[in-house]
Design a protein around this motif. Structure first.
Motif, mmCIF file in Angstrom:
data_model
loop_
_atom_site.group_PDB
_atom_site.id
_atom_site.type_symbol
_atom_site.label_atom_id
_atom_site.label_comp_id
_atom_site.label_asym_id
_atom_site.label_seq_id
_atom_site.Cartn_x
_atom_site.Cartn_y
_atom_site.Cartn_z
ATOM 1 N N GLY A 107 0.772 -1.014 -0.095
ATOM 2 C CA GLY A 107 -0.106 -0.103 -0.010
ATOM 3 C C GLY A 107 0.887 1.544 -0.026
ATOM 4 O O GLY A 107 0.533 2.230 -0.877
ATOM 5 N N LEU B 178 1.019 3.643 -3.245
ATOM 6 C CA LEU B 178 0.489 5.105 -3.396
ATOM 7 C C LEU B 178 1.699 6.215 -3.701
ATOM 8 O O LEU B 178 1.241 6.923 -4.389
ATOM 9 N N LEU C 173 1.414 8.753 -6.761
ATOM 10 C CA LEU C 173 1.467 10.292 -6.805
ATOM 11 C C LEU C 173 3.108 10.757 -7.108
ATOM 12 O O LEU C 173 2.700 11.749 -7.895
ATOM 13 N N ASN D 109 -1.651 4.271 -11.817
ATOM 14 C CA ASN D 109 -1.944 2.780 -11.251
ATOM 15 C C ASN D 109 -1.324 1.789 -11.772
ATOM 16 O O ASN D 109 -0.805 0.670 -11.133
ATOM 17 N N SER E 291 -2.494 -5.236 0.303
ATOM 18 C CA SER E 291 -2.596 -3.881 -0.209
ATOM 19 C C SER E 291 -3.143 -2.949 0.721
ATOM 20 O O SER E 291 -3.677 -1.772 0.155
ATOM 21 N N ALA F 283 -3.637 0.050 3.037
ATOM 22 C CA ALA F 283 -3.073 1.519 3.065
ATOM 23 C C ALA F 283 -3.355 2.344 3.963
ATOM 24 O O ALA F 283 -3.787 3.485 3.552
ATOM 25 N N THR G 72 -3.097 5.376 6.158
ATOM 26 C CA THR G 72 -2.234 6.491 5.624
ATOM 27 C C THR G 72 -2.324 7.693 6.458
ATOM 28 O O THR G 72 -3.263 7.968 7.171
ATOM 29 N N ILE H 127 -5.512 0.357 -3.009
ATOM 30 C CA ILE H 127 -4.622 1.255 -3.417
ATOM 31 C C ILE H 127 -5.090 2.554 -4.210
ATOM 32 O O ILE H 127 -5.204 3.767 -4.227
ATOM 33 N N VAL I 220 -7.475 4.639 -2.340
ATOM 34 C CA VAL I 220 -6.860 5.922 -1.432
ATOM 35 C C VAL I 220 -6.147 6.946 -2.190
ATOM 36 O O VAL I 220 -5.894 8.149 -1.850
ATOM 37 N N ALA I 221 -5.650 6.561 -3.373
ATOM 38 C CA ALA I 221 -4.838 7.471 -4.264
ATOM 39 C C ALA I 221 -5.949 8.322 -4.951
ATOM 40 O O ALA I 221 -5.452 9.659 -4.890
ATOM 41 N N LEU J 170 -6.394 10.951 -2.184
ATOM 42 C CA LEU J 170 -5.448 11.844 -2.013
ATOM 43 C C LEU J 170 -5.353 12.879 -2.948
ATOM 44 O O LEU J 170 -5.246 14.100 -2.593
#
Length: 571
Positions: A286, A290, A294, A320, A456, A458, A460, A482, A485-486, A489
């Motif tokens: 994770g 991420l 990013l 991704n 996986s 995550a 954070t 993943i 959450v991406a 964010l």
């Protein structure tokens, strides 16, 4: 190889039951709450309420996180619990130190790389493997919670069980999502443990969820600590239940349980624009994935793009894909596999990965790279999507600013479909790769005795330039975590949305085979354009389960994913 007729029936039922579930309920930004003192967010109101009560009693964020996870073992049994494992991030506000606890399950010491393979080397079908005794790993959740609480908790260990004991004995209205999942999943009727526990009476409009056996397990753990599980009768019963499953009974031993240890590891941290993001290290993928996603997106002006633009969907999907290629090739249990964590999140390496992308066209194949050697390794096998889809996330912050972000799982919804001591047992061994080699190369996530399967998850933390903790978040959803959450964010850091608004954005992800976009959202209008760019587009339910907390000038704001039954509660 032909399977016996009963197994073919089970396999066909499971293939339906474990595919995408029913249509999602409507969700909107109505789940956010403001609080001056403290907040607890989890996937169930009763669990969040118990965590909040612990804070009201003078407990800190660690106490509340542990109590909330205990409660979820009862109130969200099909996703998470003490019969599984997970990962926990903890932030100590006074010292400004972060701590990471690894409570991932371990494979039996006797396990081999051919653990899920027929004679002759043919891999067992995933859905068949997950209901075997071999799918059950040594649970790590109890050990992790106890270790973390010993180091950071304030209230007595036994206190954290009291309200959940009462809840399990007296019962609660069966959560709607559990009722829906049970009604949708016909395979449960094949398994006596679950059939007795989660039956839906035809004459009851409001069935009740009770679990006196789990209440007794809670009582033993409260009074005797983890030893009753890892060294005593509770663990012996767990192993015996897994060993009775046919075919392929468990070979977990007492030695597996006695030797289990929760592990403290260094977090994975990196910068995204002016923010510092910290998350889960291997054996979870994770945190690395991420930061890779990013790190590629950082080269684009994401702030100037719209969430509903074809351009953004394409770039998020491609970043991704590249992260998942590296994930499959490089990441496994660091006690068994050398994982070049810093190399995989290195800015120069991610710039090289970014340069492989075409803003107007999808890659024919996303290959992994080798940090410091080559940006793209074309001899690697194609990326395959993982099958699992369960898990649960919770977030806590207390009045002193201490915070916890914890993701826990029994793997698939309803795990291995076995129960022991009132707990649903995990099937986490199916998170391993069933093939010890791919394209003639060793697999990082192959089965080995005592090894922890790749995850996986995550959980954070996000810090600002002054080092202040600003966001606490994570999600459920198997390997989709993943991508979930991406997306969130990007929403909070690039578009400056509130955490709730970012959670509510339609989900977009790519795990190597398909570009998945959330069905029933405004993203559907881009399907044709994305297909023309070379994407294989799939409309999916994408029931995420993102939960988190953000700092505000007035205190804190909790956010819960309306796709689920999450609840943010605070004072």
């Amino acid at each position: 190889m032909k399977l016996p007729i009963p197994l073919i029936v089970i396999l066909s039922v499971l293939s339906v039951a474990c595919s995408e579930g029913p249509e999602l309920d409507d969700h909107s930004a109505t789940n956010a709450i403001h609080a001056e003192e403290h907040v607890v967010v989890s996937a169930n109101w009763y669990a969040s309420d118990i965590g909040r009560e612990i804070l009201r009693q003078g407990g800190n964020a660690m106490d509340a996180a542990v109590a909330t996870k205990i409660a979820l073992t009862f109130s969200e049994p099909h996703e998470t619990g003490l019969g599984g494992g997970g990962f926990l991030l903890y932030y100590d506000a006074e010292s400004r130190e972060q701590h990471f606890y690894d409570g991932r399950e371990t494979a039996p010491l006797i396990a081999t790389p051919n653990w899920f393979r027929f004679p002759g080397g043919i891999p067992i079908n995933h859905w068949l493997a997950m209901i075997t005794g071999r799918a059950v790993g040594t649970p790590g959740m109890i050990a992790m919670l106890h270790k973390a609480h010993e180091e950071h908790g304030r209230l007595p260990w036994a206190t954290l069980f009291e309200q959940s004991i009462q809840l399990a004995e007296e019962g609660i209205p069966m959560p709607n999502r559990l009722r829906r999942q049970a009604a949708y999943d016909p395979s449960l009727m094949l398994f006596p443990d679950l059939r007795r526990y989660i039956s839906l009476p035809a004459n009851s409009e409001q069935p009740k969820l009770r679990n006196p056996q789990l209440a007794e397990s809670f009582r033993q753990l409260a009074n005797r600590g983890p030893a009753v599980f890892y060294e005593g009768d509770m663990g012996a019963d767990y192993r015996a239940r897994a060993a009775r499953r046919w075919p392929w009974p468990s070979e977990l031993s007492r030695e597996d349980f006695v030797n289990y240890r929760a592990v403290k590891r260094d977090l994975v941290c990196g910068e995204y624009r002016e923010w510092q993001i910290c998350g889960a290290p291997p054996p979870s993928s994770g945190g690395i994935a991420l930061l890779q996603i990013l790190g590629v997106l950082e080269h684009y002006d994401i702030e100037a793009m719209q969430p509903d633009s074809t351009e953004f969907i394409h770039l998020l999907a491609e970043s991704n894909r590249m992260a998942f290629a590296d994930r499959q090739f490089h990441i496994g249990d660091p006690d068994f596999v050398r994982v070049n964590t810093q190399g995989l999140i290195d800015k120069d390496y991610l710039r090289q990965r970014y340069e492989l992308l075409d803003p107007a066209k999808a890659l024919v194949k996303a290959n992994p790279g080798i940090p410091g050697v080559v940006a793209e390794f074309e001899g690697a096998p194609p990326v395959e999507e993982d099958e699992e889809a369960g898990t649960s996330h919770l977030a806590v912050v207390d009045s002193q600013g201490n915070a916890a972000s914890m993701t826990g799982s029994i793997e698939a919804p309803f795990g291995s479909r076995m129960m022991s001591g009132g707990m649903i047992m995990n099937n986490q061994m199916t998170d391993f790769d069933f093939r010890p080699q791919r394209a003639g190369l060793p697999v990082a996530n192959k089965v080995e005795g005592g090894k922890r399967p790749r995850s996986s998850m995550a959980p954070t933390f996000v810090f600002d330039q002054e080092g202040e903790l600003q966001f606490i978040l994570g999600s459920r959803g198997g390997s989709r975590i993943i991508g979930y959450v991406a997306k969130t964010l990007v929403g909070i850091l690039d578009w400056e949305l509130s955490l709730q608004e970012a959670i509510d954005l339609p989900n977009i992800l790519h795990r190597g085979e398909r570009l998945e976009i959330e069905r029933g959202t405004f993203l559907e209008q881009h399907q044709s354009a994305l297909t023309e760019m070379g994407h294989r587009v799939s409309l999916e339910g994408l029931e995420s389960g993102l939960h988190g907390i953000e700092r505000t000038p007035q205190g804190w704001r909790g956010a819960a994913d309306g796709r689920m039954e999450g609840a943010a509660l605070g004072d």
